[in-house]
Each structure stands twice: as C-alpha cells, then as structure tokens.
Enzyme design. Structure first.
Site, PDB file in Angstrom:
ATOM      1  N   ARG A  58      -4.655 -16.893   7.305  1.00  0.00           N
ATOM      2  CA  ARG A  58      -4.766 -17.600   6.055  1.00  0.00           C
ATOM      3  C   ARG A  58      -6.922 -17.700   6.448  1.00  0.00           C
ATOM      4  O   ARG A  58      -7.144 -18.372   5.148  1.00  0.00           O
ATOM      5  CB  ARG A  58      -4.522 -19.365   6.599  1.00  0.00           C
ATOM      6  N   TYR A 111      -4.382 -25.288 -20.260  1.00  0.00           N
ATOM      7  CA  TYR A 111      -3.080 -24.930 -19.564  1.00  0.00           C
ATOM      8  C   TYR A 111      -2.608 -26.573 -18.787  1.00  0.00           C
ATOM      9  O   TYR A 111      -2.889 -27.283 -17.946  1.00  0.00           O
ATOM     10  CB  TYR A 111      -3.631 -23.987 -18.126  1.00  0.00           C
ATOM     11  N   ASP A 183     -12.098 -21.764 -16.445  1.00  0.00           N
ATOM     12  CA  ASP A 183     -11.207 -21.531 -16.175  1.00  0.00           C
ATOM     13  C   ASP A 183     -11.102 -19.994 -18.188  1.00  0.00           C
ATOM     14  O   ASP A 183     -11.303 -19.690 -19.194  1.00  0.00           O
ATOM     15  CB  ASP A 183     -10.052 -22.275 -16.646  1.00  0.00           C
ATOM     16  N   LYS A 208      -2.169 -13.042 -14.387  1.00  0.00           N
ATOM     17  CA  LYS A 208      -1.896 -12.502 -16.143  1.00  0.00           C
ATOM     18  C   LYS A 208      -2.737 -11.591 -16.322  1.00  0.00           C
ATOM     19  O   LYS A 208      -2.637 -10.295 -15.683  1.00  0.00           O
ATOM     20  CB  LYS A 208      -2.609 -13.819 -16.595  1.00  0.00           C
TER      21      LYS A 208
HETATM   22  C1  LIG Z   1      -1.566 -19.606 -15.597  1.00  0.00           C
HETATM   23  C2  LIG Z   1      -2.096 -20.090 -16.183  1.00  0.00           C
HETATM   24  C3  LIG Z   1      -3.113 -21.381 -14.763  1.00  0.00           C
HETATM   25  C4  LIG Z   1      -1.743 -21.394 -13.744  1.00  0.00           C
HETATM   26  O1  LIG Z   1      -1.951 -19.428 -12.957  1.00  0.00           O
HETATM   27  P1  LIG Z   1      -0.504 -19.597 -12.503  1.00  0.00           P
HETATM   28  O2  LIG Z   1      -1.483 -18.451 -11.911  1.00  0.00           O
HETATM   29  O3  LIG Z   1       0.279 -18.912 -12.799  1.00  0.00           O
HETATM   30  O4  LIG Z   1      -1.053 -20.896 -11.686  1.00  0.00           O
HETATM   31  C5  LIG Z   1      -3.614 -22.149 -15.505  1.00  0.00           C
HETATM   32  N1  LIG Z   1      -5.015 -21.456 -16.086  1.00  0.00           N
HETATM   33  C6  LIG Z   1      -4.412 -21.081 -17.123  1.00  0.00           C
HETATM   34  C7  LIG Z   1      -4.846 -20.387 -18.578  1.00  0.00           C
HETATM   35  C8  LIG Z   1      -3.496 -20.410 -17.315  1.00  0.00           C
HETATM   36  O5  LIG Z   1      -2.862 -19.715 -18.525  1.00  0.00           O
END
Ligand SMILES: *Cc1c(COP(=O)(O)O)cnc(C)c1O
Length: 392
Positions: A58, A111, A183, A208
């Site tokens: 962790r 998101y 982000d 992603k």
């Molecule tokens: C999917 C996504 C998130 C969250 O990510 P997870 O891995 O599903 O927790 C945050 N920001 C954007 C732009 C996303 O597409």
C-alpha cells in the site's frame, strides 16, 4: 532515462529497471503484500527515506514504481503516483490540497463520477465546489477567493468534446498561487501535456487510453515531487492503492500508447468527417474538425484530437437507439480508450437521470451517440456507421 528521446521511445523504455532480477527484459510482477528486511538496520534505512527499499505494497511496490516513473516522464513532471482508479486519482489529489471549509473551482461538464464527488461527497466534508463552464474564464475569475485551494479542469470534456483553455485557467490561478489540476484522460500525454502549459498536476484514468485494452482499472497523478509525496500519504491513509498485477497491465499497455493513439487520432478524424457529411446527422462534436467552435484553441494546446467523437442524429432517442443497435463493430458499452470501438447513448449512461435543465446546460440531447473509435481499420468503422445511419 534520457528524456531527449522521442515519445514512442520513451513509452517503451522510460521507468523500466535497468537491472531486473535474472535479466528479465519485461517488468516483473512483484505480487507481494509485504517485503522482508535483512536486518533492523535496513528497517531504519527505509524509515529514513531510502527509496530503494519497500515495506508494504500500500505504501509502494517496485512494479508500481515503473509506471510512476514512466508516466512522470511522459507528462514531463517530476514525480507520479499510481492509484487504484481514475476516481482515486481525483479524490486523492483533491483531499491532498483541500480541507473542510475550503473551496474548489471546477470546469463543467466533468466526468460523471467527478461530478458526483464534487456535488454530493465533498460538501459532506465541508468542501465547497463551484462549477463553471469550460469556456467561461471570467466566471471562474469572479469565484476566486481567499478560500480557493484548487482549480480543476477537464479537457476535452465528456461527452461532447468541449475544450477548456488551460493557459487561461493557469494564468488566473497563478496570480493567487492556486494549484491547477488537469484531467488529461481524453487527450493522453501523446496529444496534450498540461504541465507544459503551466498546470501543476495532471491526473488520468489509466482505465482508458493508458491501459488501452479495457482490461484494468487504474489512475495516475503527476506533479511536483514534494506534493506527490503528500499525495502518497493521502493515498496510504484513504487506501486507494492499486495492486501489482493491475499496475503491470498498465505499464504493458503504455508501451504501445504512441502507435495506438496515432491510430485513434486517424480513426477519430475519419469518422468525424464521414458523420459531418451524412444527411441524418444534425451535429458532430470533434475538436479536430475545422467546424468545431473551439478548433483553433484545441490546435493551440493539442497535437492530435483522439478517438472520441460525439454526434447527434435526427429524430432523437428513437433514431439514436436504432443506429446504435444496428452497429456490428462498435460495441454498445460505456468507458473508452480501448483498442475496440465502443458506442454509447449519453442520456442512458453518463447522463442518466439528469434533470432537463442540467442536460440543457451540458448540451446533452437524447439523439446523441458517443463513440470511442478503437484501432480497427478506419474504413470498416465508417462503413459500420453508414449501414446503421442508412436505416433511418
Ligand atoms: C473514466 C474517467 C474517470 C474515472 O476513472 P475510473 O478509472 O473509472 O475511476 C475520470 N475522468 C475521466 C475524464 C474519465 O473518462
């Protein structure tokens, strides 16, 4: 690693250990929760900050460290922290920088998970979040006050690919020394590097494009070393750590990021151009199209425009349903950024249950279809969409 190398070389070699056990060419998976010390002296060395030693997964693990170093290099940051999900990245960095009684300003749309975190969970902790339209810098400026601790910016946005002007958000935050977090999930470091535009932190959903194969859940935070150390403390206490196997999959996926995103960019543009010329399509949202209202801004901060394309068909939800249900290659699934193309209806997924006024503000309509163009042959993707749209 010599950071003078170009991106496709860095994705493969940056962060990789030069001296792996037994000369392993790939990153070993240290699937262990805890680490043995040879003697008490070593425990002391660890506690004094010796980064070559590990205590407990962790807190850190050599398999995780490879991803962290790779991502820091790819985003041009000093350090990185890999966490269990994109949401863990958002919550970990926010809770590192902001306390109860303080405030965040965030662009919208964001998101869906981030939106709920900001609107439902953070207010319970006494953290106030103001949302401003991605293109309304004056609104953001008017909300800045002595309690503002973070400016959060997502660009391009989900689902309809609006662009926030990173340089402008940075300029208003810098005057008050407020950190800017971007982000960068939709763009990836191949297409956009917010740190080079002045942002302080970049976060990603590694689930992603970074992982790229729809087979893992992960998140990454990149930023200045002293604050990544703090973020690691937050992650250790709130518990959003990733396991070694997930981290291994992420670094494996990253090695092909450059060639994958190159194809995502090509397919995204090809599909967007096709859709723009189809008689059953009302609107197409793709920052790479010269008709996108913010195309010039997108060009000024992005090198490529990715595989996310959103479009609105004539005839609302009924038509959109007909099209999406007839697609043969595009899989009807949420998420994005994988090698396989996906299609989804925002009103039934990311924006399900939203009030009419909220949908209007986000400019999300029932006839919208969001595509994540994969890395299949671009002409096959176009033909698939054509046969679907020709049924209308
Ligand atoms: C999917 C996504 C998130 C969250 O990510 P997870 O891995 O599903 O927790 C945050 N920001 C954007 C732009 C996303 O597409």
């Amino acid at each position: 690693m010599n950071t003078k190398y170009r991106f496709p070389t860095l994705v493969i070699h940056a962060g990789e250990e030069k001296e792996s056990p037994y000369g392993a060419v790939t990153t070993p998976i240290f699937q262990t929760s805890t680490f043995a010390f040879k003697n008490t002296e070593e425990v002391k060395e660890f506690q004094m900050g010796d980064a070559s030693k590990y205590l407990y997964t962790r807190y850190g693990n050599p398999t995780l460290k490879v991803v962290e170093e790779k991502m820091a290099t790819l985003e041009g940051g000093e350090a990185a922290l890999v966490v269990s999900s994109g949401m863990a990245a958002v919550s970990t960095i926010a809770l590192t920088l902001v306390s109860g009684g303080e405030e965040i300003i965030s662009t919208e749309p964001v998101y869906g998970g981030t939106y709920r975190l900001f609107k439902d969970a953070f207010p319970r902790l006494g953290i106030k979040v103001h949302l401003v339209q991605a293109d309304n810098i004056d609104h953001a400026k008017s909300l800045l006050n002595g309690n503002t601790r973070l400016l959060f910016c997502e660009t391009p946005t989900n689902p309809n690919l609006k662009i926030a002007d990173i340089r402008k958000f940075v300029s208003i935050a810098k005057e008050r020394k407020i950190p800017v977090v971007v982000d960068n999930t939709f763009a990836t470091p191949y297409n956009q590097n917010p740190l080079s535009l002045g942002a302080d932190f970049v976060i990603h959903s590694g689930t992603k494009y970074l992982g790229g194969h729809s087979d893992l859940v992960a998140g990454v935070i990149i930023g200045p070393k002293n604050l990544i150390v703090k973020a690691r403390e937050t992650m250790k206490l709130f518990g959003g750590c990733i396991d070694p196997f997930g981290s291994f999959l992420l670094q494996r996926g990253l090695k092909t990021l450059a060639i994958r995103v190159e194809r995502h960019n090509q397919n995204g543009l090809k599909v967007a151009e096709f859709l723009s010329g189809h008689s059953q399509v009302n609107r197409v949202f793709y920052p790479g199209l010269s008709t996108h209202p913010q195309h010039t801004l997108a060009e000024s901060q992005m090198r490529g425009f990715g595989g996310m394309v959103c479009f609105e068909v004539k005839g609302g939800l009924e038509s959109a349903t007909k099209v999406i249900d007839s697609l043969k290659i595009f899989i009807n699934a949420t998420s994005l950024g994988g090698v396989e193309s996906l299609a989804s209806l925002p009103v039934l997924t990311s924006h399900f249950g939203f009030e009419e006024t909220d949908l209007e503000r986000a400019d999300v309509t029932p006839g919208m279809i969001r595509l994540s163009c994969g890395i299949e042959d671009g002409d096959d993707l176009v033909e698939d969409l054509k046969q679907g749209l020709d049924r209308l």
